[in-house]
Design an enzyme around this catalytic site. Structure first.
Site, PDB file in Angstrom:
ATOM      1  N   GLU A 202      43.308 -32.820  18.323  1.00 41.77           N
ATOM      2  CA  GLU A 202      44.446 -33.694  19.230  1.00 41.77           C
ATOM      3  C   GLU A 202      45.168 -33.484  19.112  1.00 41.77           C
ATOM      4  O   GLU A 202      45.838 -32.474  17.876  1.00 41.77           O
ATOM      5  CB  GLU A 202      44.018 -34.538  19.072  1.00 41.77           C
ATOM      6  CG  GLU A 202      43.201 -36.056  19.030  1.00 41.77           C
ATOM      7  CD  GLU A 202      42.586 -36.936  18.420  1.00 41.77           C
ATOM      8  OE1 GLU A 202      43.836 -38.328  18.511  1.00 41.77           O
ATOM      9  OE2 GLU A 202      41.163 -38.020  17.975  1.00 41.77           O
ATOM     10  N   GLU A 312      49.034 -43.413  24.612  1.00 45.93           N
ATOM     11  CA  GLU A 312      48.477 -44.134  23.447  1.00 45.93           C
ATOM     12  C   GLU A 312      49.425 -45.598  23.179  1.00 45.93           C
ATOM     13  O   GLU A 312      50.490 -44.640  22.452  1.00 45.93           O
ATOM     14  CB  GLU A 312      47.430 -44.040  23.113  1.00 45.93           C
ATOM     15  CG  GLU A 312      46.744 -44.841  21.618  1.00 45.93           C
ATOM     16  CD  GLU A 312      46.328 -44.214  20.763  1.00 45.93           C
ATOM     17  OE1 GLU A 312      44.781 -45.185  19.041  1.00 45.93           O
ATOM     18  OE2 GLU A 312      45.249 -42.534  20.072  1.00 45.93           O
TER      19      GLU A 312
END
Length: 397
Positions: A202, A312
């Protein structure tokens, strides 16, 4: 009465001695952790935001702290780059691409890499002491592993299939985050395997005061090889192999978008090297930051099966209310350009190592009334989406 005073004095002395011993033990642990994380530097550069960037010789590379990589030969550049992507941005695009603040004050010498120095005050935070004091250096209490998934909220585009990587231009903002223990981020996930043992690499930017000590958006990476039970941010544990002498993970982003003003973005690409199987990370047009060695993973060795792009946040629901932590710019997707945050030029890298538009994808929103997403396609932006929101509001409580 004299006896009581004497006993009390003994207890006070004992408490002071005990406290001193605890302090000494803690200080010794902190020094040990700092020595491990902060390698001897050829040169140190002070960033305008207060960070210290140490230039570490490649012979002292942190990957050599990992037991699997004691005699490892570092791959200094990718064997090739996926086809079908124009690697050169227009002059206007280049003005909107972000850099790092520390580079304003110097650069690292040849055969060295920049590493953001970890400070004592960062270690002394409870979370950091717990993380760095683990016997297994890979276990870091990532929120997905240690908490209920209900505290994580997302606004994403997700694509499933067989992939060798992905790309996006990620718009950068400085969102308000309600408490230091919460974060707000925008990133790309490249994943494979069932969630209980998922492999994921990520990259993106995040605001996370509990980790970095301030509310600046910072470049970050994360990886896990076993469903978030272990893995790490940036270089907190050996795993990712940085090779760029111009780019420090965890460093602050120099330019941030403004409401109704200039917009900045981070071109981000993750792809599987066809010869070594390593997963490379590239920021901007030509900054090959480094790679995750294929040996770290079981599922990703064969390629990715899911790509996710989006935002997020963590919602700890202090006071039993939804957090006011913002995602993206803090504005809902439908407000559009210069107001809502965006991802543009979404691409997947297929099994033939060619950039392509995602053929199928779907949006995912944890709570649409708190944070939402709207996708589209345009000739210049390709596949794109706006996303984000303010968190708590009259429809999100």
């Amino acid at each position: 009465m004299m006896v009581a005073h004497f006993v009390l004095s003994i207890l006070i002395v004992a408490a002071i001695v005990s406290g001193s011993e605890f302090s000494d033990t803690r200080d010794a642990k902190v020094e040990k952790i700092l020595k491990k994380l902060n390698k001897p530097a050829l040169k140190s550069i002070k960033s305008p935001d207060g960070d210290i960037i140490d230039c570490i010789h490649m012979n002292n590379h942190p990957i050599y702290d990992h037991p699997l990589f004691k005699n490892y030969t570092i791959q200094m550049k990718p064997s090739s780059y996926p086809k079908g992507k124009n690697n050169e941005s227009s002059d206007i695009e280049k003005q909107s691409v972000v850099t790092q603040l520390w580079t304003l004050n110097g650069k690292c010498p040849k055969n060295s890499i920049p590493i953001r120095r970890t400070r004592r005050k960062e270690i002394l935070r409870t979370k950091y002491m717990q993380r760095y004091d683990k016997k297994n250096p890979n276990i870091i209490n990532h929120p997905k592993a240690s908490s209920s998934n209900s505290i994580h909220e997302y606004a994403q585009i997700q694509a499933k299939g067989k992939f060798h990587g992905a790309h996006a231009d990620i718009n950068v903002w400085k969102p308000y985050v309600q408490t230091p223990k919460e974060f707000s981020l925008a990133q790309m996930w490249v994943m494979a395997g069932p969630f209980s043992e998922v492999n994921s690499v990520e990259a993106g930017w995040q605001v996370y005061q509990d980790r970095y000590g301030d509310d600046n958006p910072r470049y970050f990476i994360f990886w896990t090889a076993d469903g978030y039970h272990s893995g790490c941010y940036n270089l907190d544990c050996p795993g990712f192999v940085p090779v760029s002498q111009n780019f420090a993970l965890g460093a602050a982003v120099s330019n941030v978008s403004t409401l109704n003003g200039q917009q900045y973005h981070i071109p981000t690409t993750i792809w599987k090297d066809p010869h070594t199987g390593n997963w490379w990370l590239k920021f901007n047009d030509n900054e090959f930051v480094g790679y995750w060695p294929s040996i770290l993973f079981n599922h990703l060795k064969d390629g990715a099966t899911e790509i996710q792009w989006g935002g997020e946040i963590i919602n700890f629901k202090d006071g039993s209310l939804h957090t006011t932590t913002r995602m993206g710019s803090g504005h809902f997707a439908e407000e559009g350009y210069q107001k809502a945050s965006y991802f543009k030029n979404l691409e997947i890298i297929d099994e033939h190592d060619i950039h392509n538009k995602p053929k199928e994808g779907y949006s995912y929103m944890t709570q649409e009334s708190c944070y939402n997403i709207r996708s589209g396609y345009a000739k210049i932006w390709g596949v794109y989406f706006y996303y984000g929101g303010p968190g708590r509001n009259q429809n999100c409580k």
